[in-house]
Design an enzyme around this catalytic site. Sequence first.
Site, PDB file in Angstrom:
ATOM      1  N   HIS A 346     -25.650  -6.677 -14.467  1.00  0.00           N
ATOM      2  CA  HIS A 346     -25.762  -7.565 -15.629  1.00  0.00           C
ATOM      3  C   HIS A 346     -25.431  -8.987 -15.195  1.00  0.00           C
ATOM      4  O   HIS A 346     -24.436  -9.230 -14.512  1.00  0.00           O
ATOM      5  CB  HIS A 346     -24.794  -7.114 -16.723  1.00  0.00           C
ATOM      6  CG  HIS A 346     -24.763  -8.025 -17.916  1.00  0.00           C
ATOM      7  ND1 HIS A 346     -23.634  -8.708 -18.310  1.00  0.00           N
ATOM      8  CD2 HIS A 346     -25.739  -8.380 -18.795  1.00  0.00           C
ATOM      9  CE1 HIS A 346     -23.909  -9.433 -19.381  1.00  0.00           C
ATOM     10  NE2 HIS A 346     -25.175  -9.246 -19.694  1.00  0.00           N
ATOM     11  N   SER A 347     -26.298  -9.930 -15.569  1.00  0.00           N
ATOM     12  CA  SER A 347     -26.063 -11.352 -15.330  1.00  0.00           C
ATOM     13  C   SER A 347     -25.876 -11.614 -13.835  1.00  0.00           C
ATOM     14  O   SER A 347     -26.723 -11.247 -13.025  1.00  0.00           O
ATOM     15  CB  SER A 347     -24.844 -11.803 -16.147  1.00  0.00           C
ATOM     16  OG  SER A 347     -24.708 -13.192 -16.146  1.00  0.00           O
ATOM     17  N   LEU A 348     -24.748 -12.222 -13.441  1.00  0.00           N
ATOM     18  CA  LEU A 348     -24.517 -12.533 -12.027  1.00  0.00           C
ATOM     19  C   LEU A 348     -24.466 -11.269 -11.175  1.00  0.00           C
ATOM     20  O   LEU A 348     -24.816 -11.298  -9.986  1.00  0.00           O
ATOM     21  CB  LEU A 348     -23.213 -13.329 -11.880  1.00  0.00           C
ATOM     22  CG  LEU A 348     -22.849 -13.801 -10.471  1.00  0.00           C
ATOM     23  CD1 LEU A 348     -23.876 -14.794  -9.930  1.00  0.00           C
ATOM     24  CD2 LEU A 348     -21.457 -14.420 -10.441  1.00  0.00           C
ATOM     25  N   SER A 350     -26.429  -8.799 -11.265  1.00  0.00           N
ATOM     26  CA  SER A 350     -27.776  -8.460 -10.797  1.00  0.00           C
ATOM     27  C   SER A 350     -28.165  -9.298  -9.588  1.00  0.00           C
ATOM     28  O   SER A 350     -28.850  -8.821  -8.682  1.00  0.00           O
ATOM     29  CB  SER A 350     -28.785  -8.664 -11.928  1.00  0.00           C
ATOM     30  OG  SER A 350     -28.849 -10.032 -12.306  1.00  0.00           O
TER      31      SER A 350
END
Length: 690
Positions: A346-348, A350
């Site tokens: 999720h977010s960073l 990924s």
Amino acid sequence: RRCPRRSPMAAQEPPRPPPAGTEPAEPEPGGPYEAVLPHWFYCKVTDTRERWVPFSAQDSERLEAAHGAGKEQDDVVVPTSGGRYDVHLRARQRVAVYWDEEVSEVRRCTWFYKGDKDNKFVPYSEAFSEELEEAYMIAVTLGEWKKKLESPNREVIILHNPKLMVHYHPLASSDDWVSTPTEQGRPRTVKRGVENIAVEIPNGEPLQIDHLVFVVHGIGPACDIRFRSIVQCVNDFRNVSLSMLQAHFKKAQEQQQVGRVEFLPVNWHSSLHSTGVDVDLERITLPSINRLRHFINDTILDVFFYNSSTYCQTIVDTVASEMNRLHRLFLQRNPQFKGGVSIAGHSLGSLILFDLLTNQKADPEEDEHCAQGSRTTSSMGGIEEVKEILKKLELSEYCDVFEKEKMDRQALFLCTEKTLKEMGIPLGPRMKILHYISSEPETKVSLTTPAQRFSSTNLNIPLSQVSANYPQLNYKPSIFFAFGSPIGMFLTVRGVKRIDPNYSLPTCKGFFNIFHPFDPVAYRIEPMIVPEPEFEPMLLPHHKGRKRMHLELKEGLTRMSVDLKNNLLGSLRVAWQSFTRAPVPALEAGSAEAEAETEAGTEKQPDTKAEEPPAAVKEETALINVGKLNGGNRIDYVLQEKPIESFNEYLFALQGHLCYWESEDTVLLVLKEIYQTQGITLDQPLPGTQ
């Protein structure tokens, strides 16, 4: 003791059967006594507030079986909650297996009283519950009610009858005189047996685990708008997956083809901030707007940490080592597991996973899509390119050394002074080579397979803004899921204009980029592979099998306005043609035929116009080649916004970035793609899916 002992008087008097029509919950005096069925609970503490949570039915049965067999004398450990928690029976403790968490108290519960604050029932201690059960047994057997008991905390419990049992709090007095129950404040209800209290007991999770997914969080310690940890958010994701399996894989479950998917959280934030960097930041942080500055230091700075060579190494080492540790531990606890492994970020998180995956080393025999010997050819081509560079630097006499070490262009640009010195290159030539490496603009590693690396049409992709030694994973992920991911933005900032359509991740064949339409952090990937035609991302179907009502209404109004516009323009065109046509009186028959043709033409025009929208729809849904990054399948998937979210995009932007943990549509796509690798499909195919 397993059950309370009977009194001698109860043993002498035979039990009398209750008369017909009497409810079982209200035994008659001298009637039969039935032992209470215990259920196991654990205490969950959140913000200094205790909450007793029941174990699932199957976990409670396992704990009761171990308790009944007397195994608690040997400190037996019973796995619960799908194997994610162990219960130490003798110590009465519940311990997390895969992550750090406070130890929870475990209790074998039979008697409960209603709490003060939230009106939820709280279990009595096991010892006092046995006293209550013994008093209840005597009261039922002999018909002697109005029993009064005092708990260790001087709380008074009165058993008036089987349906009325009351708990009184003691008064805060300095003397030892016991006042009457009516003087001791508001009474609270007492219940016997878990079946008589309002609590939802889950059935439990399937024992069979088909697939394992590691989930990596983004910036900060909190992962959703309620400031919950990655463990709590992944728990929600797992619970949603269980309900989606029951709703959409019912046939496969009945045929015992499907068990469940296990999701395990991967936490790197605590390791990063335990390096002492928070103390250094505290010294230089201004005292004003303290909460905002602390929030920035704890969350947003994680992005800058990842772009620092020192802390980037810490982050990738933590993520890779934690996933390898969890994988080893999972296999130790589940030796019969034969399923695959996928990863989600999720977010960073990924972006961290994407950088890790691009730096994994594929096995030599795995490049099946390349022609046999393509690796040797490209390797020889790389050595020839190194020879050209050495010739350009007037260092041709060292070509044999580089050829012996099998140095291609990529390896050359990874050389340091130490490696050149170990190869036996003298100081002067070393300086020339190092100067060439530092001054050459193409000092980046290409994000391609070996067969494509030297293609003149290939555009290189730098793996990271900073140099880091990316660790190797102990397994090959089946699929990589990115939720609300900024991968596209970071690649663009790093100077990447285009991803080679022939590129795929070395060890992972699947890649899905899933985002909410209002997510301010999410970016697309497909336009970097196919930049020319503009096409929309794949719309994720609703988990109930249709588009949301407001989206259907919006599309219907748009289609209606297009049809209205086309019909109006067609009518105006026909009117203008009839107005500008010159009359020919001499040829009446010919004019009649012309009118017939014109009428036929006007009748055909609406048909041709009516066929245009379907053609446009076909064009949108036509198969688009987006390269090999996801095995030739679509990569970008957009969720459908909720009706309330469509009123104001800015108001729900933050919620859009944090919505994935409880999104049924997201979970269903993950399950569909995972089980598709095993040849298992949904009960009913959802519209709009590939």
